[in-house]
Enzyme design. Sequence first.
Site, PDB file in Angstrom:
ATOM      1  N   PRO A  68       0.810  -1.224   0.000  1.00  0.00           N
ATOM      2  CA  PRO A  68       0.000   0.000   0.000  1.00  0.00           C
ATOM      3  C   PRO A  68       0.840   1.269   0.000  1.00  0.00           C
ATOM      4  O   PRO A  68       0.490   2.248   0.648  1.00  0.00           O
ATOM      5  CB  PRO A  68      -0.802  -0.139   1.297  1.00  0.00           C
ATOM      6  CG  PRO A  68       0.163  -0.817   2.223  1.00  0.00           C
ATOM      7  CD  PRO A  68       0.988  -1.741   1.365  1.00  0.00           C
ATOM      8  N   GLY A  72       1.303   1.244  -5.251  1.00  0.00           N
ATOM      9  CA  GLY A  72       0.219   0.303  -4.984  1.00  0.00           C
ATOM     10  C   GLY A  72      -1.112   1.015  -4.835  1.00  0.00           C
ATOM     11  O   GLY A  72      -2.127   0.606  -5.416  1.00  0.00           O
ATOM     12  N   ASN A 163      11.458  -1.227  -8.890  1.00  0.00           N
ATOM     13  CA  ASN A 163      12.809  -0.762  -9.166  1.00  0.00           C
ATOM     14  C   ASN A 163      13.815  -1.890  -9.058  1.00  0.00           C
ATOM     15  O   ASN A 163      13.635  -2.821  -8.263  1.00  0.00           O
ATOM     16  CB  ASN A 163      13.213   0.339  -8.178  1.00  0.00           C
ATOM     17  CG  ASN A 163      12.576   1.671  -8.500  1.00  0.00           C
ATOM     18  OD1 ASN A 163      12.199   1.938  -9.640  1.00  0.00           O
ATOM     19  ND2 ASN A 163      12.442   2.528  -7.496  1.00  0.00           N
ATOM     20  N   ALA A 189       4.718   8.950  -8.558  1.00  0.00           N
ATOM     21  CA  ALA A 189       3.803   9.174  -7.433  1.00  0.00           C
ATOM     22  C   ALA A 189       4.590   9.127  -6.140  1.00  0.00           C
ATOM     23  O   ALA A 189       5.622   8.465  -6.063  1.00  0.00           O
ATOM     24  CB  ALA A 189       2.699   8.120  -7.409  1.00  0.00           C
ATOM     25  N   LYS A 245      16.298   1.343 -17.446  1.00  0.00           N
ATOM     26  CA  LYS A 245      15.832   2.044 -16.250  1.00  0.00           C
ATOM     27  C   LYS A 245      16.825   1.888 -15.100  1.00  0.00           C
ATOM     28  O   LYS A 245      17.072   2.836 -14.348  1.00  0.00           O
ATOM     29  CB  LYS A 245      14.460   1.522 -15.823  1.00  0.00           C
ATOM     30  CG  LYS A 245      13.910   2.279 -14.622  1.00  0.00           C
ATOM     31  CD  LYS A 245      12.546   1.813 -14.202  1.00  0.00           C
ATOM     32  CE  LYS A 245      12.067   2.595 -12.991  1.00  0.00           C
ATOM     33  NZ  LYS A 245      10.767   2.120 -12.489  1.00  0.00           N
ATOM     34  N   ASN A 253      20.229   8.034  -8.489  1.00  0.00           N
ATOM     35  CA  ASN A 253      19.705   7.841  -7.132  1.00  0.00           C
ATOM     36  C   ASN A 253      20.763   7.823  -6.037  1.00  0.00           C
ATOM     37  O   ASN A 253      20.617   8.518  -5.021  1.00  0.00           O
ATOM     38  CB  ASN A 253      18.858   6.562  -7.070  1.00  0.00           C
ATOM     39  CG  ASN A 253      17.550   6.690  -7.810  1.00  0.00           C
ATOM     40  OD1 ASN A 253      17.372   7.584  -8.637  1.00  0.00           O
ATOM     41  ND2 ASN A 253      16.627   5.787  -7.534  1.00  0.00           N
ATOM     42  N   ASN A 313      13.513  17.557  -8.530  1.00  0.00           N
ATOM     43  CA  ASN A 313      12.953  16.435  -7.769  1.00  0.00           C
ATOM     44  C   ASN A 313      13.981  15.771  -6.856  1.00  0.00           C
ATOM     45  O   ASN A 313      15.183  15.805  -7.117  1.00  0.00           O
ATOM     46  CB  ASN A 313      12.384  15.401  -8.726  1.00  0.00           C
ATOM     47  CG  ASN A 313      11.240  15.951  -9.539  1.00  0.00           C
ATOM     48  OD1 ASN A 313      10.527  16.851  -9.100  1.00  0.00           O
ATOM     49  ND2 ASN A 313      11.063  15.426 -10.731  1.00  0.00           N
ATOM     50  N   SER A 315      15.113  12.150  -5.438  1.00  0.00           N
ATOM     51  CA  SER A 315      14.976  10.740  -5.815  1.00  0.00           C
ATOM     52  C   SER A 315      14.353   9.930  -4.684  1.00  0.00           C
ATOM     53  O   SER A 315      14.386  10.319  -3.518  1.00  0.00           O
ATOM     54  CB  SER A 315      16.346  10.149  -6.167  1.00  0.00           C
ATOM     55  OG  SER A 315      17.117   9.930  -4.992  1.00  0.00           O
TER      56      SER A 315
END
Length: 363
Positions: A68, A72, A163, A189, A245, A253, A313, A315
């Site tokens: 969650p 998710g 990931n 998200a 990716k 990261n 942003n 990471s």
Amino acid sequence: MPGGPARTGSLHLPLAGTPVQALPDPGPLRRPGGGPVQRLGLSPFHRLRPGPGTVGIRGIVKIAIAGPGAMGCLFATYLAEAGHQVALLDHDRQRARRLAENGITVEGIRGRHRARPAVTSDAASVGAVDLFMVWVKAYHTADAVELHRAAVGPDTVIFTAQNGLGNPQRVLDKLPAASVVAGTTTVGANLRAEGRVHHAGEGDTVIGAASPGAAAALDGIASLLGDAGFPTTVATDIAGAVWRKVVVNAGINPLTAILGVENGRLLELAPARRLMEELAREAVVVASGQGVELDEQEAVALVVRVAERTAANRSSMLQDISAGRRTEIDAINGAIAALGPAPVNRAVAELVRARERLAGGRD
């Protein structure tokens, strides 16, 4: 994912649960405005394949989502809105009860959405589903599959777009006969609070078969996700997509987590940029040793472009460090270093592990 504060997905406890009513069988699925869909017996997602002369076959699909967190909850909300029967599975019994009572709120690029999917830590109360989506951290994949395996039946397709490297194999280690679909996504998200998600950005999802039995499900899953607002492409080379990716994540990261900076600062700090590019080059060499050929110049350019596009942003790895959580370094730079000679990746992985210990995210 570098698109933070957004958290994204990519390819990877035994608690009693909060019971929920078992999801009912949706009954015969029907074509738009027409008769029942023929069940071919190869995969539950064959019923979602477009037929000759049709736009696409739609039907209610029974879905379980493990985890969650941001992704998710995001997928649970939009798939439920698309009319599917969605159950969110959580190893934390008390949190599952709170989420079941309070529901999920998603705000952001698509406006405000509310959903109240079934939420439980007892997969047996859900029963076997058509699609089992794994959205936990990479290091929790095996535990999540084991804990929630009651939701996996002989016709269930398991989907992982987490990931890092190795997530499909972690699933297959637990369920060797499973049909596993691997993928990557650039949907962004982040979890603002329990059950509250900020949908930061749209993106593309790429999927492919990670086990022999999964190929027949790909078109149907792509259609299902597309109908929920996640444009999805079926790839013949899913390993290449996953590695691309991983190269991006490996370059951006860990350095943001070590330095405590936003993505764009890596381009402004000359030593950091050199390290970022070398991390990407090493990853390309290691990928080649695994049979995945990537162009070095293109890979480095891709990392730079992503850092530029997500300059403001933070990471997901930096978010984890800031929150005192364990990161996914072992599935990214750590996994690269474990597969081949990659001294820079190995060094930054150790530095991130040290940061985790300082922040209390790892024993």
